[in-house]
Design an enzyme around this catalytic site. Structure first.
Site: not given
Length: 462
Positions: A168, A367
């Site tokens: 991220e 995720e």
């Protein structure tokens, strides 16, 4: 268990975690300080309940027990990150032998339990000394990262076949340089763009090091939190707002990672607003030649937007939000504890976009998860009966399965996370794990969802 949704052979079932959020041992065995250790020392009140990253779920000492539990709930793969500040205290120079020993032990323990280790090199935890040199704004730090990644490939690449450069990367940009929820708490769009750019140069340099080593059967990727941008309506102004959001928060990393170049529309906006980062000769070629082999996608919630209702304050700092407003869709389904919308079809929309616009690149869900507050409420006979988590996963997997049936190149599903872990500023407010962690005793207990995912993994479907 009759299997209605069957997944492809060799599908990855597992979970993801990060060094700072699970290792603990924050000051043990020669580990250097990272920005989280430092920020917590400086401003403990900015952390939920004043809880910092010193102990977390103590994976550093309990990895054997934890890996045994992973095996028990059907994991065939597990993604974790290496702490740069643990491996090379200060970020540059001497490698910490204790850290090498720890990561070797973890990798070997995973492999002996038939769990494939996926290693991520950077998960928000910049060594403090390198942050003080400018973090990703600094070419010295970018080069130090390339060197660090090369050391990792050399140390562990004989056994680890799935690598990631970043998790991220947009989050340190948003948190650290725009919206003040990560250290260094800067609010400056110019610097945010420089950080985002420096990160992608670092990504390309790490991939270049990786390719030079020609590790057998190994692949390298990046993990991006792709958040589909949905316009309020088909009004051109709403469509334009949604497109700008997509450029800022998704394509600013996705395009250079997969295509090796930035979207021209994004470049135009950056130029028009006077936000062009400092670039060096050869950067363009570096990006073009060092794209990823596969992609990890973190998906939690959609982003719904509409055209601006009001003109931005001309005296306020320029922000991405100057170009759009968030929109709360009436009747949306919510995870009330986290304040996030639950929109399962988003996972399918991401898949179709990657298939149609990004060469159907190989990817997996790295995720997906549901954070719930005060989970102790749901304990029956000593275990958390988290039916809501089972439903959440089922509903997302159903859409993921549909995308696979339509030819999307999806290789796996990892949950965030294996065990209730420490969250960056929320500590243990929201629980995400398949395994319940008792904070006082560090005792681990498998939740109902852990037993459920074991069946899914064993049947390769549900």
């Amino acid at each position: 268990m009759t299997v209605k949704y069957k997944f492809p052979e060799g599908f990855w079932w597992g979970s993801a975690a990060s060094a700072t959020q699970m290792e603990g041992a924050a000051k043990e065995d020669g580990k250097g300080l990272n920005i989280w250790d430092y920020w917590y020392e400086k401003e403990p009140t900015r952390f939920f309940d004043g809880v910092g990253p010193e102990v977390t779920s103590d994976f550093y000492h309990q990895y054997k027990e934890d890996i045994k539990l992973m095996k028990e709930i059907g994991h065939n793969s597990f993604r974790f990150s290496i702490s740069w500040a643990r491996l090379i205290p200060g970020g540059i120079g001497q490698v910490n032998k204790k850290a090498v020993e720890f990561y070797n032990n973890v990798i070997n323990e995973l492999l002996s339990n038939e769990i494939e280790p996926f290693i991520n090199l950077f998960h928000f935890d910049m060594p403090l000394e390198l942050q003080q040199k400018g973090g990703w704004e600094s070419r010295e730090v970018v080069d130090a990262y390339a060197e660090y990644s090369k050391i990792c490939f050399e140390l562990f690449g004989d056994r680890v076949k799935r690598w990631f450069t970043f998790n991220e990367p947009v989050v340190p940009v948003e948190g650290g340089y725009l919206y003040d929820f990560h250290y260094p708490n800067v609010v400056d769009f110019n610097r945010a763009v420089q950080v985002a750019y420096g990160t992608m140069i670092a990504n390309a340099k790490a991939i270049k090091e990786f390719k030079a080593l020609q590790l057998e059967d190994a692949k390298i990727g990046i993990v991006l939190n792709l958040t589909p941008s949905y316009p309020r309506s088909s009004n051109p102004a709403d469509l334009k707002a949604a497109n700008i959001v997509d450029l800022f928060f998704n394509r600013s990393f996705l395009d250079p990672a997969v295509r090796g170049e930035y979207p021209s529309e994004l470049v135009e906006i950056i130029k028009r607003e006077g936000l062009v980062p400092e670039m060096l000769e050869g950067d363009k070629q570096l990006l073009k030649e060092n794209t990823i082999d596969f992609l990890g996608v973190n998906y939690y919630q959609p982003r719904r937007v509409k055209a601006k209702e009001c003109m931005p304050n001309p005296a306020a700092p320029l922000m991405p939000d100057n170009f759009f407003d968030y929109y709360e869709m009436p009747g949306r389904k919510m995870n009330v504890y986290r304040g996030w919308e639950i929109y399962e079809k988003g996972i399918y929309d991401i898949a179709i976009n990657l298939k149609e616009n990004y060469g159907n690149i190989e990817w997996y869900i790295s995720e997906n998860g549901m954070g719930v507050q005060d989970e102790e409420r749901f304990i029956v006979d000593g275990r958390v009966e988290d039916n809501y988590r089972i439903d959440f996963v089922k509903d997302h997997l159903t859409w993921l399965h549909k995308s696979i049936e339509e030819g999307c190149n999806v290789k796996g599903y990892h949950m965030w996370t294996f065990i209730d872990n420490w969250s960056w500023s929320n500590a243990y407010k929201n629980r995400y794990g398949f395994i319940q962690l008792d904070l006082k005793t560090q005792k681990r207990v498998i939740k109902k969802s852990g037993y459920w995912i074991k069946q899914v993994s064993e049947n390769n479907g549900f």
